[in-house]
Design an enzyme around this catalytic site. Structure first.
Site, PDB file in Angstrom:
ATOM      1  N   ASP A 131     -47.654  75.308 -64.769  1.00  0.00           N
ATOM      2  CA  ASP A 131     -48.747  76.155 -64.285  1.00  0.00           C
ATOM      3  C   ASP A 131     -48.707  76.177 -62.761  1.00  0.00           C
ATOM      4  OD1 ASP A 131     -50.936  77.804 -64.524  1.00  0.00           O
ATOM      5  OD2 ASP A 131     -52.390  76.173 -64.629  1.00  0.00           O
ATOM      6  N   HIS A 138     -58.012  82.464 -55.112  1.00  0.00           N
ATOM      7  CA  HIS A 138     -58.461  81.366 -55.971  1.00  0.00           C
ATOM      8  C   HIS A 138     -58.373  80.024 -55.225  1.00  0.00           C
ATOM      9  CE1 HIS A 138     -59.037  78.706 -59.371  1.00  0.00           C
ATOM     10  NE2 HIS A 138     -57.836  78.187 -59.183  1.00  0.00           N
ATOM     11  N   ARG A 147     -63.732  71.329 -50.698  1.00  0.00           N
ATOM     12  CA  ARG A 147     -63.210  70.657 -49.509  1.00  0.00           C
ATOM     13  C   ARG A 147     -63.860  71.246 -48.270  1.00  0.00           C
ATOM     14  NH1 ARG A 147     -58.489  70.918 -52.852  1.00  0.00           N
ATOM     15  NH2 ARG A 147     -57.982  72.896 -51.911  1.00  0.00           N
ATOM     16  N   ASP A 238     -56.000  79.593 -69.271  1.00  0.00           N
ATOM     17  CA  ASP A 238     -55.833  78.162 -69.008  1.00  0.00           C
ATOM     18  C   ASP A 238     -57.209  77.492 -69.078  1.00  0.00           C
ATOM     19  OD1 ASP A 238     -54.755  75.743 -68.213  1.00  0.00           O
ATOM     20  OD2 ASP A 238     -54.904  76.213 -66.077  1.00  0.00           O
ATOM     21  N   LYS A 258     -57.352  70.019 -68.965  1.00  0.00           N
ATOM     22  CA  LYS A 258     -56.621  71.249 -69.301  1.00  0.00           C
ATOM     23  C   LYS A 258     -55.894  71.146 -70.640  1.00  0.00           C
ATOM     24  CE  LYS A 258     -56.663  73.141 -64.935  1.00  0.00           C
ATOM     25  NZ  LYS A 258     -56.999  74.528 -64.574  1.00  0.00           N
TER      26      LYS A 258
END
Lengths: 417, 417
Positions: A131, A138, A147, A238, A258
């Site tokens: 992935d 994104h 962050r 996903d 995931k």
């Protein structure tokens, strides 16, 4: 122009002009009959065509295919052929169903066309799954939320297509129910982990490509040849449990947040079919290292849409994005993946990472749309969402369209249970 | 006691008492003849035994095996059987080669014993590969070097067996040369990435287990049943390019710094064979969540050793560690892996992560032994190392020993080119 891409071509199979699968598409998939018989197949309009039976009837005899390539329960044996063979098969199918070469009477008696009593299954035995994280919007959104808003992108992001290995075993086909995962989640009050069902279940709007050609271990892949290794694309969800992911992911990356499920749409649309929809990507600044430099347009203009349908609502569109927004294109991803000598195999799957556009309506995950749960999303019937609820069905769609033709991906739809 | 573990048993095949493969071991592997014929096999002493041919000769007729289980080119079909069947096959082989049941004259004419002109190959078609990070000393060392020496372990480390998905395609067998990888590396002076061969190539001393039994997608694995899913173990070298890894790994974890190669020893030693070597692990403080609590001893006492042999030197031992140092045991790793419903399949491989002990002589990577390149390691002939050089061969060995018996893993040896 590739013969199968000829927009003048019409088929003796009827279909609506706005359908995803005109005769110019010819994607590849696998269905199972109610006798548990597996067929490699394609689709025109809403008519599913058994390539397995076409092969049995000798339609591909002049193509240099390995024996019984389409008698397999998946596409892997076909994937191992050269791109020129993939192309010949697709051209041949277009020719068989061309209205000018009417094989209709011959085919109708040979159990080649299917419209019901079949179920689409995973088209490929997936080897390794990677992935990527290649949408700048994104990555920027995530960086802003978690962050530093002023330095949202990490230092490596503009230099390498960041990626990670994912779990293959839990990749399922459209239609499969997705069970809400449980796991360890940090309880903010106690600052201790608890065992819980995920409370922050999310989708991620992605596309994935399936590889054909292999490189040997220790060999890299030249970027100008990288697309020869790519068979085709599908839609990819996903699925992500944000609370499990948040607690586990430092320092080794996503794991159980995931690996409970990823899902793909059933038809693999060839790179050839998408040829008319090439488009330039964003100019890459700073300049990338030489091995990642490429010529020509390597992004693809594919309109994407995500809908949520709750138990009590009709589908509500919650995102519209486009595959063209990828900062790192597929050729760069694949070349980077093999630059250390890692061997790519036929049947590997590589996903794009969440595809978000610059506008809020184009964000590709609930995490971004609800801005980490700060804002509400409303469905058609007034229901509120920040993340996904049990009973919700997530539907993804994608198509490329120009004045001549529409090449679609069908639908990726899974219900949360 | 399991019948095959009977330490009283002697074989009509001769071997040295200190060998890794006494009749009480009976590991499983696959070899290839110089006619490219693949055989599932075991080994006693230095004699390799074709289980494929034993099956053909009807020796397993009374065991409920699927047809032609051992006529495959890998162990996967055998792995899909229940643990009780694995055990019956191992017991039967021990019986056949027991000196008291002398089948010698019968077997010698049946091309069942091999000593030369064979090559060990990958014993399993590996599905998904997961690498854990379960040695507390290793995680502490890495934390001290790269983060905060006072808070070396990250907040989640004592609560979950941290792990990540690795790349299956590049896992190779002992004896395969390892090509030094190239990739992006941050140049400290310019603070920009450059393309370069890795300058900080490292080994990681690990063990790995191979899974048999599958759980269905959406189902978890109870910790007290987790060991029923584990077929056996081998040595594992998780080759690492520290410079590539450092630049790429934030925020999604290791990728190209690891995916160029991992290597395994050829013989899978069953969990049954290791039964006499169970040992308690470190007491886990803070207490783990309920789903990770277990009864009994679930660590294993396996002595491990790493040697480096340069082009001009004999092998130098650079590390001695022990599998018993794992903070998180295999049952905990597997249970955690499936707690979100992730489906484990027969033929998956799960590695321990670098196994370091508390003492410097027990560190399991050059990164730790040289303390990130600050200290030198000297080979027998005076050559200096901080990381690995081209031409170096890394040799890993492992065995369990008590007063009655020694169960070994053979050798994992790969040369860097």
């Amino acid at each position: 122009m590739l013969s199968a891409n000829n927009t003048e071509r019409k088929s003796w199979i009827n279909y609506d002009n706005n359908c995803d699968f005109p005769i110019q598409n010819i994607p590849f998939g696998v269905f199972k009959t109610n006798q548990n018989d597996f067929h490699i197949a394609t689709i025109i309009g809403e008519t599913v065509i058994s390539i397995k039976n076409l092969e049995k009837e000798g339609y591909f005899n002049k193509i240099d295919l390995a024996e019984h390539t389409f008698q397999e329960p998946n596409l892997n044996k076909f994937l191992e052929h050269d791109k020129s063979i993939w192309r010949k098969v697709r051209n041949k199918i277009a020719e068989i169903f061309d209205i000018k070469n009417n094989f209709k009477s011959k085919i109708l008696n040979q159990n080649i066309l299917f419209n019901k009593n079949i179920e689409m299954v995973l088209p490929v035995k997936i080897g390794d799954y990677t992935d990527f994280y290649s949408s700048k919007d994104h990555a920027t959104n995530v960086g802003k939320m978690f962050r530093d808003p002023e330095n949202a992108l990490l230092p490596n992001w503009l230099h390498i297509p960041v990626g990670y290995h994912g779990r293959s075993s839990s990749i399922v086909i459209s239609g499969t129910d997705v069970k809400r995962p449980s796991g360890q989640i940090l309880n903010k009050e106690s600052n201790k982990p608890i065992f819980s069902k995920s409370k922050l279940l999310d989708f991620e709007l992605e596309m994935a490509f399936i590889t054909g050609k292999s490189n040997k271990l220790g060999e890299s892949i030249d970027i100008e040849k990288a697309e020869d290794y790519i068979f085709g694309l599908c839609l990819f969800n996903d699925w992500s449990a944000r609370d499990i992911q948040k607690w586990e992911y430092v320092p080794l990356g996503p794991f159980l947040g995931k690996s409970f499920n990823s899902s793909i749409s059933p038809w693999i649309v060839t790179l050839d079919a998408l040829e008319p929809f090439r488009i330039a990507g964003e100019k890459q600044v700073p300049e990338v290292l030489d091995y990642l430099k490429f010529n020509g347009d390597k992004n693809f203009n594919v309109e994407l849409e995500v809908q949520i349908k709750s138990l009590d609502s009709e589908p509500t569109t919650v995102s519209k994005s486009n595959f063209k927004y990828m900062y790192w294109n597929m050729a760069q991803q694949l070349t980077h993946h093999a630059i250390n000598g890692c061997n790519i195999k036929a049947g590997d799957l590589m996903a794009s990472g969440t595809i978000s556009g610059p506008n809020k309506s184009e964000f590709g995950s609930m995490l971004e749309i609800s801005w980490a749960g700060k804002e509400s999303i409303y469905l058609n019937n007034g229901e509120e969402r920040k993340f996904l609820k049990d009973g919700d069905t997530v539907i993804m769609k994608g198509y490329s369209q120009n004045k001549d033709i529409r090449i679609g991906f069908g639908k990726l739809s899974n219900k949360i249970i």
